[in-house]
Write a protein that holds these residues in place. Structure first.
Motif, PDB file in Angstrom:
ATOM      1  N   UNK A   1       0.632  -0.979   0.154  1.00 16.82           N
ATOM      2  CA  UNK A   1       0.015  -0.296  -0.240  1.00 16.82           C
ATOM      3  C   UNK A   1       0.848   1.528  -0.236  1.00 16.82           C
ATOM      4  N   UNK A   2       1.909   1.066   0.983  1.00 15.97           N
ATOM      5  CA  UNK A   2       3.220   2.205   1.014  1.00 15.97           C
ATOM      6  C   UNK A   2       3.662   2.691  -0.480  1.00 15.97           C
ATOM      7  N   UNK A   3       3.702   1.834  -1.219  1.00 20.27           N
ATOM      8  CA  UNK A   3       4.059   1.824  -2.619  1.00 20.27           C
ATOM      9  C   UNK A   3       3.182   2.721  -3.598  1.00 20.27           C
ATOM     10  N   UNK A   4       2.114   2.321  -3.376  1.00 20.25           N
ATOM     11  CA  UNK A   4       0.854   2.486  -4.179  1.00 20.25           C
ATOM     12  C   UNK A   4       0.575   4.216  -3.505  1.00 20.25           C
ATOM     13  N   UNK A   5       0.356   4.658  -2.401  1.00 20.10           N
ATOM     14  CA  UNK A   5       0.136   5.709  -2.510  1.00 20.10           C
ATOM     15  C   UNK A   5       1.402   6.915  -2.300  1.00 20.10           C
ATOM     16  N   UNK A   6       2.650   6.344  -2.354  1.00 16.52           N
ATOM     17  CA  UNK A   6       3.746   7.187  -3.006  1.00 16.52           C
ATOM     18  C   UNK A   6       4.020   7.716  -4.032  1.00 16.52           C
TER      19      UNK A   6
ATOM     20  N   UNK B   1       9.133  -3.723  -0.236  1.00 13.59           N
ATOM     21  CA  UNK B   1       8.732  -4.343  -0.372  1.00 13.59           C
ATOM     22  C   UNK B   1       8.656  -5.465  -0.701  1.00 13.59           C
ATOM     23  N   UNK B   2       7.577  -6.197  -2.053  1.00  8.50           N
ATOM     24  CA  UNK B   2       8.240  -7.553  -2.286  1.00  8.50           C
ATOM     25  C   UNK B   2       8.361  -7.059  -3.663  1.00  8.50           C
ATOM     26  N   UNK B   3       9.389  -6.527  -4.107  1.00  8.03           N
ATOM     27  CA  UNK B   3       9.507  -6.616  -5.325  1.00  8.03           C
ATOM     28  C   UNK B   3      10.724  -7.949  -5.490  1.00  8.03           C
ATOM     29  N   UNK B   4      11.317  -8.428  -6.519  1.00  2.00           N
ATOM     30  CA  UNK B   4      11.705  -8.868  -6.648  1.00  2.00           C
ATOM     31  C   UNK B   4      13.308  -9.003  -7.439  1.00  2.00           C
ATOM     32  N   UNK B   5      13.431  -7.913  -8.183  1.00  3.12           N
ATOM     33  CA  UNK B   5      14.931  -7.241  -8.392  1.00  3.12           C
ATOM     34  C   UNK B   5      14.799  -6.267  -8.891  1.00  3.12           C
ATOM     35  N   UNK B   6      15.925  -4.989  -8.174  1.00  5.61           N
ATOM     36  CA  UNK B   6      15.501  -3.619  -9.034  1.00  5.61           C
ATOM     37  C   UNK B   6      16.733  -4.141  -9.899  1.00  5.61           C
ATOM     38  N   UNK B   7      16.935  -4.541 -10.639  1.00  2.00           N
ATOM     39  CA  UNK B   7      18.633  -4.640 -11.448  1.00  2.00           C
ATOM     40  C   UNK B   7      17.283  -3.540 -12.591  1.00  2.00           C
TER      41      UNK B   7
END
Length: 385
Positions: free
Chosen positions: A76-81, A130-136
């Motif tokens: 939720x914090x990613x969506x609000x940001x 959050x639940x990101x799989x990769x920042x590549x």
């Protein structure tokens, strides 16, 4: 003739003395080299008062991910940001259902070095929140970095360099390193300086990284011997105060430059550090053992089940095929282990050799050291990590 013989003998004696002096110098050279290598620079064992790092932290968004970002439904914090950022840019996104998977919320950390000036750059570390799989392949958007006082000291932005990766298929997934953490070299610009005037100070305190009375006194004596006057004194096991002498004419930085190159021999406590999780044992050279006897052994019982199949003869009308149990029991009482005796005042090397002679592994050695300490025979401090 007599005078000539006398001069020849004097010459031979001088040449012999010269050879002896040369041999003595060659023998003494390794000893002085060993003493020099045992010493450390004051620069490497102390910190100067006020010359310190400061930690910065910030919250930001990484965009441009290839479908490996946060799930907006769960994060939720990613969506609000994301919505807040778009609104500041004049985009109204509250009426639509956002379903972007190329955005990730991250925490950004950095270290503000001492005497960092406005406009210079520092490195930043980026970690997924959050639940990101990769920042590549991601790009960090403008992120203010705050200090402990809540003020903004730097602003970070840039492309991430990620060392790990993840590849997956229908039946297998391969992950190397940590793909959810990255780094941006020179990724933040310093916007605010921390005021500290070192040049205007008339005295400075040196803080030992490993507090010790003996080491602090050696540092103070080395400084006084170099400057030639009693300009430093020991305040406590950690602090040595140095007053700026008149010979430096108010140039404190020059005095610190000269002092930090002086060499002293740090004194070490008798300590045994134990990491029970990994079985690592580190013992200082001053660890001593009083006279004690050590015996170590384990009772091992091994039970092996090898069931066999019993069946009747071919073309037989009687009997049936059954499974017959076969059990083998082995008992090892370690009868080859013997009682070992350690004499009073044995060194670290002798202790290790004695325990290795008993066939003691790291795990059992930890228990033995704790038992020796409980008996009062270990003249050292045990620290369990």
């Amino acid at each position: 003739m007599l005078r000539r013989t006398l001069f020849e003998r004097i010459g031979q004696a001088r040449r012999a003395l010269g050879a002896v002096a040369t041999a003595a110098a060659l023998i003494a050279t390794p000893l002085f080299a060993d003493d020099a290598t045992a010493q450390s620079r004051i620069k490497d064992i102390v910190d100067v008062e006020g010359v310190r790092d400061n930690m910065l932290i910030g919250y930001g968004l990484v965009v441009g991910l290839n479908g490996t970002g946060d799930s907006l439904d769960s994060a939720v914090f990613t969506q609000e940001s994301l919505i807040g950022m778009l609104e500041r840019l004049g985009v109204n996104a509250r009426d639509d259902n956002l379903d972007a998977d190329n955005v990730a919320a991250v925490m950004v950390t950095a270290t503000l070095p001492p005497f960092a000036r406005q406009g210079s750059r520092i490195d930043v570390n980026v970690s997924a929140l959050g639940d990101a799989d990769s920042l590549l392949g991601g790009l960090l958007l403008v992120t203010p970095l705050l200090g402990a006082d809540g003020e903004v000291y730097a602003v970070a932005q840039g492309s991430l360099a990620v060392g790990g990766f993840e590849a997956q298929g229908a039946a297998e997934t391969v992950v190397k390193g940590v793909p959810t953490a990255g780094r941006i070299a020179n990724g933040a610009i310093i916007e605010r300086e921390i005021p500290f005037e070192l040049e205007g100070m008339r005295s400075v305190k040196l803080a030992l990284r490993n507090p010790d009375f003996t080491t602090a006194r050696r540092v103070s004596r080395a400084i006084n011997a170099f400057i030639g006057v009693e300009t430093s004194r020991v305040l406590d096991p950690t602090t040595v105060q140095v007053t700026l002498p008149e010979s430096y004419g108010g140039r404190l930085v020059e005095m610190l430059t000269d002092i930090e190159q002086l060499r002293v021999e740090p004194d070490l406590m008798a300590k045994v550090v134990i990491d029970e999780q990994s079985g690592v044992i580190v013992m200082g050279e001053n660890v001593r053992i009083s006279r004690v006897a050590i015996a170590q052994g384990n009772l091992t019982i091994r039970i092996t089940e090898t069931p066999q199949v019993s069946q009747p003869q071919p073309f037989s009308n009687t009997g049936e095929t059954v499974e017959v149990p076969r059990t083998e029991i082995e008992i090892d009482e370690d009868e080859d282990r013997r009682l070992g005796v350690l004499e009073t005042g044995v060194s670290l090397q002798e202790l290790v050799n004695g325990l290795n002679a008993l066939g003691v592994g790291p795990r059992d050695m930890i228990t033995i050291l704790q038992a020796i300490k409980a008996s009062g025979a270990l003249q050292a401090e045990i620290e369990v990590m």
